[in-house]
Design an enzyme around this catalytic site. Structure first.
Site, mmCIF file in Angstrom:
data_model
loop_
_atom_site.group_PDB
_atom_site.id
_atom_site.type_symbol
_atom_site.label_atom_id
_atom_site.label_comp_id
_atom_site.label_asym_id
_atom_site.label_seq_id
_atom_site.Cartn_x
_atom_site.Cartn_y
_atom_site.Cartn_z
ATOM 1 N N ARG A 159 0.837 -1.224 0.000
ATOM 2 C CA ARG A 159 0.000 0.000 0.000
ATOM 3 C C ARG A 159 0.863 1.261 0.000
ATOM 4 N NH1 ARG A 159 -2.758 -3.988 -0.613
ATOM 5 N NH2 ARG A 159 -4.575 -4.548 0.629
ATOM 6 N N SER A 197 -10.587 -0.163 3.873
ATOM 7 C CA SER A 197 -9.751 -0.339 5.073
ATOM 8 C C SER A 197 -9.181 1.011 5.473
ATOM 9 C CB SER A 197 -8.585 -1.281 4.777
ATOM 10 O OG SER A 197 -9.059 -2.477 4.219
ATOM 11 N N GLU A 205 -4.261 4.011 6.055
ATOM 12 C CA GLU A 205 -4.039 3.793 4.621
ATOM 13 C C GLU A 205 -4.688 4.952 3.850
ATOM 14 O OE1 GLU A 205 -5.069 -0.195 3.039
ATOM 15 O OE2 GLU A 205 -6.251 0.900 1.565
HETATM 16 P P1 FAD Z 1 -8.764 9.206 -4.514
HETATM 17 O O1 FAD Z 1 -9.399 8.820 -3.229
HETATM 18 O O2 FAD Z 1 -9.454 10.174 -5.370
HETATM 19 O O3 FAD Z 1 -7.286 9.727 -4.215
HETATM 20 C C1 FAD Z 1 -6.418 8.987 -3.397
HETATM 21 C C2 FAD Z 1 -5.037 9.672 -3.440
HETATM 22 O O4 FAD Z 1 -4.489 9.554 -4.750
HETATM 23 C C3 FAD Z 1 -5.117 11.182 -3.144
HETATM 24 O O5 FAD Z 1 -3.955 11.542 -2.437
HETATM 25 C C4 FAD Z 1 -5.126 11.815 -4.531
HETATM 26 O O6 FAD Z 1 -4.581 13.123 -4.524
HETATM 27 C C5 FAD Z 1 -4.232 10.854 -5.303
HETATM 28 N N1 FAD Z 1 -4.566 10.790 -6.722
HETATM 29 C C6 FAD Z 1 -5.722 10.381 -7.282
HETATM 30 N N2 FAD Z 1 -5.639 10.405 -8.627
HETATM 31 C C7 FAD Z 1 -4.384 10.857 -8.920
HETATM 32 C C8 FAD Z 1 -3.688 11.123 -10.137
HETATM 33 N N3 FAD Z 1 -4.257 10.915 -11.338
HETATM 34 N N4 FAD Z 1 -2.416 11.591 -10.061
HETATM 35 C C9 FAD Z 1 -1.815 11.793 -8.854
HETATM 36 N N5 FAD Z 1 -2.433 11.567 -7.668
HETATM 37 C C10 FAD Z 1 -3.704 11.097 -7.710
HETATM 38 N N6 FAD Z 1 -7.704 -0.329 -1.943
HETATM 39 C C11 FAD Z 1 -6.924 -1.415 -2.140
HETATM 40 O O7 FAD Z 1 -5.694 -1.281 -2.307
HETATM 41 N N7 FAD Z 1 -7.447 -2.665 -2.170
HETATM 42 C C12 FAD Z 1 -8.752 -2.890 -2.001
HETATM 43 O O8 FAD Z 1 -9.182 -4.041 -2.051
HETATM 44 C C13 FAD Z 1 -9.603 -1.775 -1.763
HETATM 45 N N8 FAD Z 1 -10.923 -1.951 -1.555
HETATM 46 C C14 FAD Z 1 -11.703 -0.887 -1.283
HETATM 47 C C15 FAD Z 1 -13.067 -1.102 -1.031
HETATM 48 C C16 FAD Z 1 -13.908 -0.049 -0.760
HETATM 49 C C17 FAD Z 1 -15.368 -0.296 -0.483
HETATM 50 C C18 FAD Z 1 -13.385 1.279 -0.775
HETATM 51 C C19 FAD Z 1 -14.299 2.443 -0.550
HETATM 52 C C20 FAD Z 1 -12.051 1.511 -1.014
HETATM 53 C C21 FAD Z 1 -11.189 0.426 -1.269
HETATM 54 N N9 FAD Z 1 -9.826 0.590 -1.507
HETATM 55 C C22 FAD Z 1 -9.025 -0.480 -1.748
HETATM 56 C C23 FAD Z 1 -9.234 1.934 -1.477
HETATM 57 C C24 FAD Z 1 -9.363 2.714 -2.825
HETATM 58 O O9 FAD Z 1 -10.395 2.198 -3.600
HETATM 59 C C25 FAD Z 1 -8.066 2.683 -3.642
HETATM 60 O O10 FAD Z 1 -7.004 3.209 -2.891
HETATM 61 C C26 FAD Z 1 -8.187 3.459 -4.952
HETATM 62 O O11 FAD Z 1 -7.039 3.260 -5.728
HETATM 63 C C27 FAD Z 1 -8.386 4.968 -4.738
HETATM 64 O O12 FAD Z 1 -8.690 5.545 -5.998
HETATM 65 P P2 FAD Z 1 -9.417 6.934 -6.134
HETATM 66 O O13 FAD Z 1 -9.384 7.308 -7.570
HETATM 67 O O14 FAD Z 1 -10.720 6.897 -5.486
HETATM 68 O O15 FAD Z 1 -8.405 7.877 -5.330
HETATM 69 P P1 NAP Z 2 -9.802 -11.040 4.861
HETATM 70 O O1 NAP Z 2 -9.724 -11.957 3.702
HETATM 71 O O2 NAP Z 2 -10.868 -11.206 5.888
HETATM 72 O O3 NAP Z 2 -8.401 -11.017 5.617
HETATM 73 C C1 NAP Z 2 -8.164 -10.132 6.715
HETATM 74 C C2 NAP Z 2 -6.734 -9.652 6.603
HETATM 75 O O4 NAP Z 2 -5.860 -10.757 6.719
HETATM 76 C C3 NAP Z 2 -6.490 -8.986 5.291
HETATM 77 O O5 NAP Z 2 -6.236 -7.651 5.545
HETATM 78 C C4 NAP Z 2 -5.335 -9.723 4.663
HETATM 79 O O6 NAP Z 2 -4.195 -8.908 4.407
HETATM 80 C C5 NAP Z 2 -4.925 -10.783 5.662
HETATM 81 N N1 NAP Z 2 -4.931 -12.091 4.969
HETATM 82 C C6 NAP Z 2 -5.991 -12.907 4.783
HETATM 83 N N2 NAP Z 2 -5.595 -14.033 4.135
HETATM 84 C C7 NAP Z 2 -4.283 -13.890 3.897
HETATM 85 C C8 NAP Z 2 -3.305 -14.717 3.270
HETATM 86 N N3 NAP Z 2 -3.622 -15.914 2.756
HETATM 87 N N4 NAP Z 2 -2.056 -14.244 3.174
HETATM 88 C C9 NAP Z 2 -1.720 -13.054 3.683
HETATM 89 N N5 NAP Z 2 -2.592 -12.229 4.281
HETATM 90 C C10 NAP Z 2 -3.853 -12.655 4.421
HETATM 91 O O7 NAP Z 2 -9.831 -9.542 4.340
HETATM 92 P P2 NAP Z 2 -11.019 -8.703 3.706
HETATM 93 O O8 NAP Z 2 -11.212 -7.534 4.574
HETATM 94 O O9 NAP Z 2 -12.178 -9.578 3.350
HETATM 95 O O10 NAP Z 2 -10.313 -8.226 2.350
HETATM 96 C C11 NAP Z 2 -9.993 -9.159 1.342
HETATM 97 C C12 NAP Z 2 -8.892 -8.568 0.456
HETATM 98 O O11 NAP Z 2 -9.347 -7.337 -0.119
HETATM 99 C C13 NAP Z 2 -7.628 -8.250 1.237
HETATM 100 O O12 NAP Z 2 -6.524 -8.504 0.394
HETATM 101 C C14 NAP Z 2 -7.738 -6.786 1.516
HETATM 102 O O13 NAP Z 2 -6.477 -6.149 1.591
HETATM 103 C C15 NAP Z 2 -8.520 -6.280 0.299
HETATM 104 N N6 NAP Z 2 -9.332 -5.117 0.681
HETATM 105 C C16 NAP Z 2 -8.702 -3.935 0.813
HETATM 106 C C17 NAP Z 2 -9.430 -2.799 1.157
HETATM 107 C C18 NAP Z 2 -8.742 -1.466 1.223
HETATM 108 O O14 NAP Z 2 -9.422 -0.467 1.358
HETATM 109 N N7 NAP Z 2 -7.452 -1.435 1.144
HETATM 110 C C19 NAP Z 2 -10.781 -2.890 1.392
HETATM 111 C C20 NAP Z 2 -11.381 -4.127 1.292
HETATM 112 C C21 NAP Z 2 -10.647 -5.243 0.923
HETATM 113 P P3 NAP Z 2 -4.013 -8.011 3.081
HETATM 114 O O15 NAP Z 2 -4.874 -6.826 3.309
HETATM 115 O O16 NAP Z 2 -2.564 -7.685 3.137
HETATM 116 O O17 NAP Z 2 -4.410 -8.807 1.900
#
Ligand code: FAD
Ligand code: NAP
Length: 336
Positions: free
Chosen positions: A161, A236, A332
């Site tokens: 991340r 998250s 994050e």
């Molecule tokens: P924004 O929220 O608009 O911006 C985020 C940051 O990026 C800000 O600092 C902004 O200035 C910058 N930015 C945006 N666009 C640009 C650009 N073109 N150039 C330079 N900077 C820029 N993330 C995960 O990694 N894994 C997941 O599984 C995941 N699941 C999610 C589930 C839900 C329900 C939600 C709400 C979020 C989740 N996220 C997850 C977080 C999010 O979706 C990601 O981080 C996504 O990439 C953010 O994109 P955005 O366009 O909405 O960014």
């Molecule tokens: P989950 O599967 O319930 O797992 C909980 C946490 O344990 C996760 O954060 C994941 O880490 C870790 N994990 C689970 N299984 C793993 C494995 N086999 N090896 C290593 N790490 C493991 O999580 P969840 O909330 O339902 O999300 C599922 C996936 O979607 C995850 O990868 C999560 O990161 C991603 N997600 C991200 C966001 C976001 O906003 N960033 C939101 C929703 C879901 P990791 O997070 O490192 O994978």
């Protein structure tokens, strides 16, 4: 280039927080960015899909809203395809496009909200895959000088991340185009994570395709994660902490049921959601904002909340977790 004055951002962030952007500028092309820079607009912030920001106050200055579109194949050989994508494309639309072309690499990243331009920002990841594994390069504009620069995979310093754009180059570059290298042949599916295998088995799929994996992930995500259209959230809120082995061993003596994952570098990843739940925050809310009742890692806005209250709650969670487990957890989500 059109400037919209005093715009409420409620519909432009997935927390659904109501703050005002003094000057909101939709950006459809690199030229729009150069125009803004020539006009001397400063300070500049960049908005994508608003799914990874917490708005704690009005946005003064100039908010450039990325709308640069387009997905095209720019090179290919018999095994791989190099695609170039406008930063304002919806990430999930890119994933669906790649699946429609039977190209492998992005399927585990199905249904992640937000834009393509923000994907390298925090090196989005899910279900054991990160975007860096398919990332080839990106084009970005240095806002202070108005010059275009290409960043290749190794330049971006992708981590869990993390990237250079969240650290050394924070707020310096507008990412305009991102290139991914996707597999036509010999693509290795990653189905070992979480419930993917179970879903495939329950659907009697023994030899899954890229599309089957994407569908399984969409099914899991839709059942587990709160939909921002129903309840405001940014996924998250905290990153999972990674701790050294000796701290882990000590902690495990006190909490033998603590879930953990080996991080691959001798350190141990602890799910932040578990720490927050153990700290007593799961489901806690004041009627306006709070911690989701099923997912302790997700902070929520029930509709009338304020970003500064969500931030205060996040700081309280961080303090209590530090006090209880001696583990420092970090957001994050980007705090504005
Ligand atoms: P924004 O929220 O608009 O911006 C985020 C940051 O990026 C800000 O600092 C902004 O200035 C910058 N930015 C945006 N666009 C640009 C650009 N073109 N150039 C330079 N900077 C820029 N993330 C995960 O990694 N894994 C997941 O599984 C995941 N699941 C999610 C589930 C839900 C329900 C939600 C709400 C979020 C989740 N996220 C997850 C977080 C999010 O979706 C990601 O981080 C996504 O990439 C953010 O994109 P955005 O366009 O909405 O960014
Ligand atoms: P989950 O599967 O319930 O797992 C909980 C946490 O344990 C996760 O954060 C994941 O880490 C870790 N994990 C689970 N299984 C793993 C494995 N086999 N090896 C290593 N790490 C493991 O999580 P969840 O909330 O339902 O999300 C599922 C996936 O979607 C995850 O990868 C999560 O990161 C991603 N997600 C991200 C966001 C976001 O906003 N960033 C939101 C929703 C879901 P990791 O997070 O490192 O994978």
């Amino acid at each position: 280039m059109k400037i919209k004055d005093s715009q409420d951002l409620k519909l432009l962030n997935t927390f659904g927080l109501s703050v005002v952007a003094k000057n909101l500028i939709p950006i459809y092309s690199e030229n729009d960015i150069f125009e803004a820079l020539v006009a001397g607009f400063s300070p500049i912030k960049i908005l994508g899909g608003g799914s990874n920001i917490l708005l704690t106050k009005d946005v003064n200055g100039y908010l450039l809203h990325c709308q640069i579109k387009g997905i095209q194949i720019i090179d290919e050989d018999e095994n791989q395809v190099l695609i170039e994508v406008g930063a304002g494309e919806f990430w999930h639309n890119l994933v669906l496009w790649s699946i429609s072309q039977n190209l492998g690499g992005l399927e585990n990243l199905s249904l992640i909200p937000g834009s393509v331009g923000a994907a390298p920002m925090q090196n989005i990841g899910a279900y054991g895959v990160e975007q860096k594994e398919s990332f080839h390069s990106l084009t970005a504009i240095l806002l202070t000088k108005g010059i275009r620069k290409t960043f290749y995979n190794e330049d971006c310093r992708f981590g869990y991340r993390e990237s250079i754009f969240k650290n050394e180059c924070k707020d310096q570059y507008f990412i305009t185009r991102v290139r991914y290298l996707l597999n036509k042949k010999n693509h290795k599916l990653n189905i070992s994570y979480g419930a993917i295998q179970d879903i495939l088995s329950s659907n009697n799929i023994t030899n899954p395709s890229i599309k089957d994996v994407s569908n399984a992930i969409i099914e899991i995500r839709s059942s587990k994660l709160p939909n921002p259209n129903v309840i405001g959230n940014a996924g998250s809120f905290f990153k999972n902490p990674v701790i050294d082995l000796s701290s882990f061993t000590e902690l495990q003596k006190i909490y033998p049921n603590m879930p953990y994952y080996e991080n691959g570098d001798g350190r141990i990843k602890i799910p932040a959601g578990w720490l927050i739940e153990q700290a007593g925050f799961k489901g806690r809310n004041d009627g306006k904002i709070g911690v989701h009742k099923d997912q302790a890692l997700v902070l929520v806005n029930f509709g009338q909340g304020h970003g500064k209250d969500i931030y205060a709650l996040a700081l309280e969670i961080k303090d209590v977790v530090l006090d209880k487990f001696k583990i420092d957890i970090h957001p994050e989500v980007n705090i504005w």
